[in-house]
Enzyme design. Structure first.
Site, PDB file in Angstrom:
ATOM      1  N   GLY A   1       0.808  -1.154  -0.126  1.00 55.27           N
ATOM      2  CA  GLY A   1       0.120  -0.018   0.027  1.00 55.27           C
ATOM      3  C   GLY A   1       0.921   1.100  -0.012  1.00 55.27           C
ATOM      4  O   GLY A   1       0.556   2.238  -0.775  1.00 55.27           O
TER       5      GLY A   1
ATOM      6  N   LYS B   1       5.083 -17.348   0.090  1.00 55.36           N
ATOM      7  CA  LYS B   1       4.134 -18.499   0.523  1.00 55.36           C
ATOM      8  C   LYS B   1       3.444 -19.277  -0.884  1.00 55.36           C
ATOM      9  O   LYS B   1       3.476 -20.345  -1.142  1.00 55.36           O
ATOM     10  CB  LYS B   1       2.904 -17.656   0.932  1.00 55.36           C
TER      11      LYS B   1
ATOM     12  N   ALA C   1      10.261   5.038  11.430  1.00 51.03           N
ATOM     13  CA  ALA C   1       9.890   6.641  11.547  1.00 51.03           C
ATOM     14  C   ALA C   1       8.756   6.602  12.613  1.00 51.03           C
ATOM     15  O   ALA C   1       7.906   5.663  12.648  1.00 51.03           O
ATOM     16  CB  ALA C   1       9.464   7.139  10.218  1.00 51.03           C
TER      17      ALA C   1
ATOM     18  N   ARG D   1     -13.206 -19.573   9.536  1.00 50.51           N
ATOM     19  CA  ARG D   1     -14.631 -18.905  10.030  1.00 50.51           C
ATOM     20  C   ARG D   1     -14.901 -17.770   9.043  1.00 50.51           C
ATOM     21  O   ARG D   1     -13.688 -16.975   8.621  1.00 50.51           O
ATOM     22  CB  ARG D   1     -14.510 -18.510  11.300  1.00 50.51           C
TER      23      ARG D   1
ATOM     24  N   THR E   1      -3.515  -7.660   0.388  1.00 49.80           N
ATOM     25  CA  THR E   1      -2.689  -6.857  -0.372  1.00 49.80           C
ATOM     26  C   THR E   1      -3.209  -5.988  -1.547  1.00 49.80           C
ATOM     27  O   THR E   1      -3.172  -4.772  -1.555  1.00 49.80           O
ATOM     28  CB  THR E   1      -1.710  -7.884  -1.391  1.00 49.80           C
TER      29      THR E   1
ATOM     30  N   HIS F   1     -15.783 -25.372 -23.213  1.00 47.71           N
ATOM     31  CA  HIS F   1     -15.998 -26.938 -22.933  1.00 47.71           C
ATOM     32  C   HIS F   1     -14.755 -27.617 -23.345  1.00 47.71           C
ATOM     33  O   HIS F   1     -14.106 -27.349 -24.738  1.00 47.71           O
ATOM     34  CB  HIS F   1     -17.188 -27.578 -23.558  1.00 47.71           C
TER      35      HIS F   1
END
Ligand code: NDP
Length: 461
Positions: free
Chosen positions: A15, A50, A115, A205, A311, A436
């Protein structure tokens, strides 16, 4: 008043870097502080490594399938953590360099230190230097939370997995969310004896209940020792590794324990309380839809705001922030429809929108639910079943939710998310001609609802 920077960003993750790079591209003078490696959780110790580990761990499954397809000698052979880790480290170095270059090439300045905010327009770095900025963006991300049990310092968190010198032979994963399910799948696939202890009765969950059941069953089928309704209470080192005691069950010995018990916003020691930035109950920075805090010059994006902790959401929030402040294109992210995927194997679980539990509470929803054995694995003798579920508003006919449990479900949900975000109806899906033979064709060939939830069952819901 003149400032050292137009924008100072705290955090070099997905971000923060997106916001910083786009703002600098618009001509803003941008500084960014990152105390660790550029790229943040997703790139350095999350999604990217990962997913590469998921690929690594799926090789035996492909070899087994190849045998069923007639390749008599197909075998994955022995796995070398050293060989994999060497390549992984090289790839992460490359990505870190790309993140750094991408920002610096548009004139941004990186400060490789921590910072903290010392005023509405001022930050202080770890070396004591101070910079003024017209705007400050907090993009400090999140940090794993531990369950608070005796001896938990003997355990690891997900960050540690990518730094391991060797694979543990026996491992306990604690939790039942994204990280626990994915890491149990990976470690089992790489050959570790894997126990997954989850305090509930089915993992994931918040996801669609049928999908949760299928992931729970799949973990058991692939050989994870899944222990439900169970939590560890104590870890101790003894002659046989780490002894784990549970609240409800026999002790277990393992070589490593991984806590995947959730993450919290990383707002500690950022100076936020001193400056008066409002924080929520989990320590998250409270922001409005423009990602602005109660202090007008201070904004926040990503996991530190604890909105939707993914993310691509952080990236979109950061990009929207930059467009709004420096690009003269005001926009913000609508968080209501965000697709996500849990990368278990062989089948992934991917979702967007309303779950069937929510449909039951709301009422007025048709459920289209298809279960089948996909051609590829069925030919190889597997009983693994795919689930495709669409939830459709009875009146408007809009598709409100889609849940897929199957191979590459993450890829499939990405495409299904486009028409669903556009407001497509079930009839729009139906008039789309199938491709298909594919698994995804089922999304456009489910003719009759499997069941209906007509009356709301949830009081005010
Ligand atoms: P989650 O919040 O998904 O899951 C946390 C799990 O830990 C839940 O099963 C929870 O149980 C359990 N738990 C929490 N506290 C305790 C405790 N004290 N004792 C025992 N169990 C406990 O967090 P994760 O750590 O799995 O993931 C963190 C974030 O990272 C998520 O927000 C996710 O969005 C993101 N992520 C996304 C991925 C993806 O997109 N594929 C992959 C990995 C992470 P209960 O459910 O009962 O509360």
């Amino acid at each position: 008043m003149s400032f050292d920077y137009d924008l100072f960003v705290i955090g070099g993750g997905s971000g923060g870097v997106r916001a910083a790079r786009i703002s600098a591209g618009y001509g803003a003078k941008v500084g960014l502080a990152e105390e660790s490696r550029m790229g943040g959780t997703c790139v350095i110790r999350g999604c990217v490594p990962k997913k590469l580990m998921i690929f690594a761990s799926s090789a035996p499954e492909f070899a087994e399938e190849a045998q069923a397809y007639g390749w008599r000698d197909a075998s994955a052979g022995a796995f070398s953590w050293d060989a994999f880790k060497g390549r992984l480290d090289t790839e992460l170095d490359r990505l870190e360099a790309a993140y750094t270059r991408g920002f610096e090439s548009v004139g941004g300045t990186i400060h490789h230190q921590r910072a903290r905010i010392v005023g509405p327009h001022e930050v202080e770095l770890a070396d004591g230097s101070r910079f003024s900025a017209k705007h400050i963006l907090i993009a400090a991300g999140g940090r794993p939370q531990l369950p608070g049990i005796e001896g938990e310092a003997l355990g690891m968190i997900s960050d540690d997995l990518f730094l391991m010198e060797q694979l543990p032979g026996r491992v306990l994963v604690v939790g039942g969310g994204f990280i626990a399910c994915e890491f149990a799948t990976i470690l089992n696939g790489l050959g570790a004896e894997t126990v997954l202890a989850y305090r509930g009765d089915k993992v994931l969950r918040g996801f669609d209940t049928d999908g949760r059941l299928l992931v729970t069953e799949q973990l058991q089928q692939i050989g994870v020792d899944l222990r439900l309704n169970l939590s560890p209470v104590r870890l101790e080192k003894d002659g046989d590794g780490i002894k784990v005691s549970f609240d409800n069950g026999p002790d277990t010995h393992v070589d490593a324990v991984i806590f995947a018990t959730g993450r919290n916003p990383y707002t500690k020691d950022l100076g936020l309380e001193d400056v008066g930035v409002q924080l929520g109950p989990n320590g998250e920075v409270v922001v409005d839809e423009w990602s602005q805090t109660n202090i007008p010059s201070i904004y926040a994006v990503g996991d530190v705001t604890n909105r939707v902790n993914l993310t691509p959401v952080a990236i979109r929030e950061g990009h929207s922030f930059a467009d709004t402040l420096f690009g003269n294109k005001p926009r913000y992210l609508d968080h209501t429809l965000v697709a996500s995927a849990v990368y278990t194997r062989p089948h992934e679980m991917a979702s967007i929108g309303m779950t069937e539990d929510e449909a039951i509470l709301r009422g007025g929803v048709e459920v289209y639910d298809a279960r089948f054995r996909p051609m590829r694995s069925a030919f190889a003798g597997s009983d693994a079943r795919v689930m495709m579920k669409l939830l459709v508003d009875e009146d408007s006919r809009r598709v409100l939710g889609c849940h897929i449990f199957g191979p590459e479900a993450g890829e499939l949900i990405q495409l299904a998310a486009i028409p669903i975000t556009m407001g497509a109806t079930k009839e729009d899906f139906d008039r789309t001609v199938a491709v298909h033979p594919t698994i995804a064709e089922e999304l456009v060939t489910m003719r009759q609802p499997t069941r209906r939830h007509d009356e709301p069952q949830g009081g005010d819901a």
